[in-house]
Design an enzyme around this catalytic site. Structure first.
Site, PDB file in Angstrom:
ATOM      1  CG  HIS A 152     -30.590 -12.686 -18.458  1.00  0.00           C
ATOM      2  ND1 HIS A 152     -31.575 -12.179 -19.197  1.00  0.00           N
ATOM      3  CD2 HIS A 152     -31.280 -13.480 -17.250  1.00  0.00           C
ATOM      4  CE1 HIS A 152     -32.542 -12.534 -18.808  1.00  0.00           C
ATOM      5  NE2 HIS A 152     -32.345 -13.413 -17.716  1.00  0.00           N
ATOM      6  CG  HIS A 153     -23.900  -9.828 -15.420  1.00  0.00           C
ATOM      7  ND1 HIS A 153     -24.772 -10.111 -14.383  1.00  0.00           N
ATOM      8  CD2 HIS A 153     -22.457 -10.065 -14.813  1.00  0.00           C
ATOM      9  CE1 HIS A 153     -23.987 -10.528 -13.293  1.00  0.00           C
ATOM     10  NE2 HIS A 153     -22.785 -10.381 -13.556  1.00  0.00           N
ATOM     11  CE  LYS A 194     -34.415 -15.375  -2.864  1.00  0.00           C
ATOM     12  NZ  LYS A 194     -32.942 -15.500  -2.143  1.00  0.00           N
TER      13      LYS A 194
END
Ligand code: NAD
Length: 494
Positions: free
Chosen positions: A87-88, A129
């Site tokens: 989530h960067h 994914k």
């Protein structure tokens, strides 16, 4: 009863759904283990703290789901996943795969690769994914639509999809059709969201897709290999001359990535001598006509018995054919410890995600094979997905605002040159020079620029380090450094 499903091939025509290749035959080494091994190998060359490296390596969230779908009058419980590795940067981005082989470690491995891939080509997304554990060949189109729409609802329920949070794309066994179903379902639930179409990429152009997306991964692969074969220092090291003229190519997987890769490499001047599918391979030392092979498969449902080549039943053995360039573009773990010693290619360009296990790569590197890693080579899809997402949130087609203006400027320039020189161009010369860029030109040019830039950035890292000996480690180093940079800017990691 409705007939079983067919899938779209890379050429956009109907084919029998070969996407159904069932199990990965030699998964003795789990895919996630391979990806983490590559990461750990690169981490040794990085100056970052243990905590930061661990934060980059782990998968941030995984949603595992089971849901019921009525199939042939009976309820079937379907197993599916969505992994958000990092989530960067948001949204997370990554394909959705339909295959029997789907499991949690596979989606986590693929999501991790997406994080590293986005960073290496400067696409400002985290990696994600998804996968549904089904063999699409066993379902009708109606059934596939029901499964896809129900999967989408599950993702919406848990906030695992949305233009700002997580944006799927096609992968093995899925294509524009599935992306259109997903976008339509999402829009039904998010009717007030003006950006709802940006919840997936790889959509048909009429449903918000971008021109050039379908061919993007194969085209990107071509650009990456073209950089390598024009790299005189690299070619000298591998004992080859520059250019495509003396390059014999073998491609494994004749789906979206494999077909487009074969097509562009052939158009670029290489000789495609082998194409491998799950049910057989075609070999011709003089070259296989890629478009004729597509036509043959569309007519017969298989690449085998193609009159323009010899059919080889033991398809996997064709990976070991004498050639300069091998493009595995089917599935992961196709080159493994046992067959790696027999590979004769001098350069391998990973069209698929994870086609070489880390055990196999050690063997290949010792043999002097140059491995161009998936995270770079097949990044064309996500690069153009990024363009599609930008198009969807900006609500305007690329080229719409400036094409005519560009043509006007070019025409005025030609007029001036003609006046100054007293010479005139023909009408066709004028129209070639004056033509403004349309959406596909802009997309392909952005893709080409990205692939060329990333090649040189990775090779600079490889060549400037005495300790890094392979392109994959160099790509990981570049990628992880960029991800680390965004975490360091938060000020919470030492
Ligand atoms: P696809 O479903 O369009 O094609 C895959 C092809 O491989 C099919 O024709 C299938 O029959 C064939 N195949 C399956 N098992 C095989 C085997 N054992 N030997 C030979 N052929 C076999 O899928 P795709 O979209 O082309 O994806 C292929 C790979 O590329 C996957 O690893 C995927 O994750 C990766 N990838 C795809 C994209 C994309 O934009 N589609 C982007 C990046 C990476």
């Amino acid at each position: 009863m409705a007939s079983r499903s067919t899938a779209k091939s890379g050429s956009g025509k109907k084919t029998s759904s070969s996407t159904a290749a069932s199990a990965i035959p030699h998964g003795s080494q789990p895919f996630l283990q391979s990806v983490n091994h590559y990461f750990d190998k690169a981490a040794q060359h990085l100056p970052h703290s243990k905590g930061l490296i661990e934060q980059i390596r782990v998968c941030n969230s995984v949603y595992q789901m089971q849901f019921p779908v009525r199939i042939n009058g009976e309820i079937q419980v379907i197993q599916a996943y969505r992994a958000e590795h990092s989530h960067h940067k948001l949204p997370c981005k990554g394909g959705i795969r339909y295959a029997d082989s789907v499991d949690q470690q596979e989606v986590e491995a693929l999501a991790a690769l997406m994080t590293y891939k986005c960073a290496v080509v400067d696409v400002p997304f985290g990696g994600g994914k998804g996968g549904i554990k089904i063999n699409p060949k066993n379902y009708t189109v109606d059934e596939l639509e029901r499964i896809t729409r129900r999967y989408t609802v599950e993702l919406i329920k848990k906030n695992f999809i949305g233009p700002e949070v997580d944006v799927p794309a096609p992968d093995y066994g899925t294509g524009p059709r599935e992306m259109a179903w997903i976008a339509d379902t999402y829009q039904t639930f998010e009717k007030d969201n003006i950006n709802a179409l940006a919840c997936t990429t790889g959509k048909p152009v009429g449903q918000g897709g971008v021109r050039g997306r379908t061919a993007a991964t194969g085209r990107g692969l071509f650009f990456s290999v073209r950089e390598a074969v024009n790299d005189s220092a690299l070619m000298k090291k591998l004992g080859m001359t520059t250019g495509f003229a003396d390059k014999r190519v073998v491609v494994q997987g004749f789906g979206n990535v494999g077909y487009h890769a074969a097509k562009f490499l052939q158009e670029g001047g290489a000789t495609v001598i082998g194409i491998i599918e799950y049910d057989g391979a075609v070999v011709n030392p003089k070259g296989i006509d890629v478009e004729a092979l597509v036509a043959h498969r569309n007519a017969t449902g298989s690449i085998t018995k193609f009159p323009g080549g010899k059919t080889i039943k033991d398809a996997a053995s064709v990976l070991e054919l004498d050639c300069e360039i091998l493009v595995p573009a089917a599935l992961e773990s196709q080159i493994y410890k046992e067959n790696a010693p027999r590979i004769k290619a001098k350069l391998i360009a990973e069209g698929a995600n994870g086609p070489i296990t880390s055990h196999a790569e050690e063997i290949l590197l010792k043999k002097g094979v140059f491995v161009m890693p998936d995270m770079y080579v097949n990044a064309g899809g996500v690069v153009v997905s990024y363009f599609e997402w930008l198009k969807n949130i900006s609500h305007v087609r690329f080229g719409r605002m400036d094409k005519r203006f560009e043509e006007g400027s070019n025409t005025r320039m030609i007029d001036t040159i003609e006046k100054m020189t007293g010479k005139s161009l023909t009408m066709s010369e004028r129209s070639i020079i004056a033509r403004g860029a349309d959406e596909e030109d802009i997309v392909n040019s952005g893709l080409e620029d990205t692939m060329i830039g990333a090649y040189h950035a990775i090779m600079d890292t490889l060549r400037s380090s005495k300790k890094i000996n392979d392109m994959r480690t160099a790509a990981f180093v570049n990628s992880v450094n960029k991800i680390a940079e965004s975490y360091l800017q938060l000020g919470i990691f030492p």
